[in-house]
Enzyme design. Structure first.
Site, short mmCIF file in Angstrom:
data_model
loop_
_atom_site.label_atom_id
_atom_site.label_comp_id
_atom_site.label_asym_id
_atom_site.label_seq_id
_atom_site.Cartn_x
_atom_site.Cartn_y
_atom_site.Cartn_z
N CYS A 10 21.10 -6.11 -0.16
CA CYS A 10 20.50 -5.70 1.09
C CYS A 10 20.67 -6.52 1.99
O CYS A 10 20.31 -6.17 3.10
CB CYS A 10 18.87 -5.17 0.92
SG CYS A 10 18.89 -3.78 -0.46
N HIS A 28 14.88 -5.40 7.08
CA HIS A 28 15.41 -4.37 6.33
C HIS A 28 14.46 -3.21 6.04
O HIS A 28 13.50 -3.62 5.64
CB HIS A 28 15.94 -5.27 4.92
CG HIS A 28 16.08 -4.12 3.84
ND1 HIS A 28 17.09 -3.33 3.94
CD2 HIS A 28 15.85 -4.24 2.58
CE1 HIS A 28 17.03 -2.92 2.71
NE2 HIS A 28 16.57 -3.35 2.02
N ASN A 71 16.41 3.42 2.08
CA ASN A 71 16.94 2.11 2.02
C ASN A 71 18.41 1.99 1.84
O ASN A 71 18.89 2.66 0.84
CB ASN A 71 16.30 1.33 0.60
CG ASN A 71 16.73 -0.03 0.68
OD1 ASN A 71 17.86 -0.41 1.14
ND2 ASN A 71 16.19 -0.65 -0.29
N1 ACO Z 1 7.16 10.16 -7.43
C1 ACO Z 1 5.97 10.50 -8.10
N2 ACO Z 1 5.57 9.48 -8.85
C2 ACO Z 1 6.06 8.25 -8.86
C3 ACO Z 1 7.57 8.17 -8.25
C4 ACO Z 1 7.91 9.19 -7.56
N3 ACO Z 1 9.07 9.00 -6.78
N4 ACO Z 1 7.75 6.72 -8.60
C5 ACO Z 1 6.63 6.44 -9.42
N5 ACO Z 1 5.77 7.13 -9.33
C6 ACO Z 1 4.75 7.02 -10.27
C7 ACO Z 1 4.84 6.11 -11.40
O1 ACO Z 1 5.35 6.90 -12.49
C8 ACO Z 1 3.43 5.56 -11.61
O2 ACO Z 1 2.70 6.22 -12.48
P1 ACO Z 1 1.89 5.90 -13.70
O3 ACO Z 1 0.88 4.90 -13.51
O4 ACO Z 1 1.45 7.24 -14.39
O5 ACO Z 1 2.90 5.40 -14.54
C9 ACO Z 1 2.74 5.48 -10.50
O6 ACO Z 1 3.61 6.42 -9.53
C10 ACO Z 1 2.88 4.05 -9.54
O7 ACO Z 1 3.88 3.39 -9.97
P2 ACO Z 1 4.40 2.16 -9.13
O8 ACO Z 1 5.70 1.74 -9.45
O9 ACO Z 1 3.26 1.12 -9.57
O10 ACO Z 1 4.17 2.43 -7.71
P3 ACO Z 1 4.33 1.54 -6.66
O11 ACO Z 1 3.03 1.74 -5.70
O12 ACO Z 1 4.57 0.03 -6.82
O13 ACO Z 1 5.53 1.97 -5.66
C11 ACO Z 1 7.66 1.50 -5.23
C12 ACO Z 1 6.93 1.83 -6.18
C13 ACO Z 1 7.71 2.28 -4.14
C14 ACO Z 1 9.03 1.00 -5.77
C15 ACO Z 1 7.25 -0.15 -5.00
O14 ACO Z 1 7.08 -0.87 -5.86
C16 ACO Z 1 8.16 -0.59 -4.01
O15 ACO Z 1 8.79 -0.20 -2.93
N6 ACO Z 1 8.76 -1.94 -4.42
C17 ACO Z 1 9.89 -2.60 -3.66
C18 ACO Z 1 11.19 -2.00 -4.49
C19 ACO Z 1 12.29 -2.03 -3.23
O16 ACO Z 1 12.04 -1.92 -2.11
N7 ACO Z 1 13.33 -2.17 -3.78
C20 ACO Z 1 14.68 -1.85 -3.05
C21 ACO Z 1 15.59 -3.08 -3.02
S1 ACO Z 1 14.65 -4.57 -2.81
C22 ACO Z 1 14.29 -4.80 -1.26
O17 ACO Z 1 15.08 -4.02 -0.65
C23 ACO Z 1 13.33 -5.67 -0.66
#
Ligand code: ACO
Length: 325
Positions: free
Chosen positions: A112, A252, A282
Site C-alpha cells: 500500500c 492511504h 483499499n
Molecule cells: N462482516 C461481518 N462481520 C465481520 C466481518 C464482515 N466483513 N469481518 C469481520 N467480522 C466479524 C468478525 O468475525 C468478528 O466476529 P467475532 O467476534 O464473532 O469473531 C467481529 O466482526 C470483529 O472482528 P474484528 O476483526 O475484531 O473487527 P475489527 O473491528 O478489528 O475490524 C478490520 C476488522 C476492519 C479488518 C480492522 O481490523 C482493520 O481495518 N484493520 C486494518 C486492516 C487493514 O487496513 N488492512 C489493509 C492493509 S494495511 C493498511 O493498509 C494500513
C-alpha cells in the site's frame, strides 16, 4: 533543482461492487462494512480485464494533462504488488502500452505504500540529475488475491491505478521532503504467497485460501495508526513545516477509522483530510494517487498549498511525502 507534480490521472475497472453485492458471496452486511471501515463500494477486476491496461490509461491521462509526450519521459516508476507476471514488471508493460522504448521502467514492491515509495525514488533521482520527466504510477488489484469467502479480508480491497507526471523545476514548489520506513519484523501481519494465479470475483477457478491474502487486522490497525502519525511528524519536522501549516492530508485509504485516528492525533480537522474510501475501498498502491487526482479535480488543492501524502501497508512499509503545490 527539485521535482514537482504537474498532472495526475486515474483509472479503475469497469465494475463497481457494492457492499450489498458482497452479501451474496459471504456472511456480511452493508451496515457492518460501513461502520467498521467506511467502505460502501469498490471497483473489482473481472475476467478479461488487465491491470496493465488500467495503469496505462491512468498514465496516459496524466501525460495528456501535463502536456508531456510519452516519448519525452526519462523513466517510469510503478508502485505495485500486482503485476500479472513475475517479469516483465508492470512498469515495462505500461511502457509498452505507451509505445515508448529505451528508458528505465521498474516496479517498487511496497504494497500500500508503493506510490509514496515510488515518488520518493523519482524525486531523489531527479534531484541527482538522472531524470527530468518521470511518470510515477501506483496500481494494484488486490481483489484478485483475496479468498472471496473470507469476510475479514474480502470486503476491504478494490482495484485501480493512479498516476502523476513529475518534472524537475527550480524554485520552492514541489516535493519538500520524503521519508520511508519498513518493519520487516511485522511481515506476517499482512501477506500473500504469490501473485501468479488471479481469481477475480467472476472467475470459476478460486484462489485457494492458503494462497489468498492473510491479514491480522486488529494488530495492523494499531501499527498503522502509530506509524502514520509518527512518519507525518518526522517528515514535517525534516522540511521545517508545522503540522498546522498542512492544507491537505491525503492518506492511504485503508479504513476510515485509521484515517480519523491519525488525523485526530495530528490535530488535523476533517476539512483538511481527503477521503474517498467510501467509493474505492483499499486500492493499495493506487489509493494515494487516486485520492490525489480526485482532490485536484474537486479543487481541494491550490498553488502554494502544503500537501502531505502518507501510507502504510504490507511489509510492513510506511512513508510520507510533503509537497508544496
Ligand atoms: N462482516 C461481518 N462481520 C465481520 C466481518 C464482515 N466483513 N469481518 C469481520 N467480522 C466479524 C468478525 O468475525 C468478528 O466476529 P467475532 O467476534 O464473532 O469473531 C467481529 O466482526 C470483529 O472482528 P474484528 O476483526 O475484531 O473487527 P475489527 O473491528 O478489528 O475490524 C478490520 C476488522 C476492519 C479488518 C480492522 O481490523 C482493520 O481495518 N484493520 C486494518 C486492516 C487493514 O487496513 N488492512 C489493509 C492493509 S494495511 C493498511 O493498509 C494500513
Amino acid at each position: 533543482m527539485g521535482s514537482r507534480i504537474v498532472a495526475t490521472g486515474r483509472a479503475v475497472p469497469l465494475t463497481a461492487l457494492t457492499n450489498k453485492d458482497l452479501e451474496r458471496y459471504m456472511d456480511t452486511s452493508d451496515q457492518w462494512i460501513r461502520s467498521r471501515t467506511g467502505i460502501g463500494s469498490r471497483y473489482a477486476m473481472r475476467q478479461g480485464e488487465s491491470l496493465a491496461d488500467i495503469a496505462t490509461d491512468a498514465g496516459r491521462t496524466a501525460l495528456e494533462r501535463a502536456g508531456v509526450k510519452p516519448g519525452d519521459l526519462d523513466a517510469i516508476i510503478v508502485g505495485t504488488v500486482s503485476s500479472e507476471y513475475a517479469f516483465p514488471s508492470l512498469a515495462c508493460q505500461i511502457q509498452s502500452g505507451l509505445s515508448i522504448s529505451s528508458i528505465p521502467a521498474f516496479d517498487v514492491a511496497a504494497a500500500c505504500s508503493g506510490f509514496v515509495y515510488a515518488l520518493q525514488i523519482a524525486d531523489a533521482q531527479m534531484r541527482a540529475g538522472d531524470f527530468k520527466r518521470v511518470l510515477v504510477v501506483g496500481a494494484d488489484a488486490l481483489s484478485t488475491m483475496v479468498d472471496w469467502t473470507d469476510r475479514r479480508t474480502a470486503v476491504l480491497f478494490g482495484d485501480g491505478a493512479g498516476a502523476c507526471v513529475m518534472v524537475t523545476e527550480p524554485g520552492n514548489r514541489g516535493v519538500l521532503s520524503s521519508l520511508l520506513r519498513s518493519g520487516g519484523e511485522y511481515w506476517n501481519l499482512l501477506s500473500v504467497r504469490s501473485t501468479g494465479t488471479r481469481s477475480t470475483i467472476d472467475s470459476e477457478v478460486r484462489r485457494c485460501a492458503d494462497d489468498a491474502i492473510q491479514m491480522k487486522g486488529p494488530e495492523l490497525f494499531k501499527i498503522a495508526v502509530r506509524s502514520m502519525e509518527e512518519i507525518s511528524r518526522l517528515v514535517a519536522e525534516r522540511a521545517g513545516v508545522k503540522l498546522e501549516e498542512i492544507d491537505l492530508f491525503v492518506p492511504h485509504q485503508a479504513n476510515m477509522r485509521i484515517i480519523s485516528a491519525v488525523a485526530e492525533r495530528l490535530g488535523l480537522p476533517p476539512e483538511k483530510v481527503f477521503t474517498n474510501i467510501e467509493r474505492y475501498g483499499n486500492t493499495s498502491a493506487a489509493s494515494v494517487p487516486i485520492a490525489l487526482d480526485e482532490a485536484l479535480e474537486q479543487g481541494r488543492i491550490h498553488d502554494g498549498d502544503i500537501v502531505m501524502l502518507n501510507a502504510c501497508g504490507g511489509g510492513l512499509t510506511w512513508g510520507a511525502n510533503l509537497i508544496r503545490w
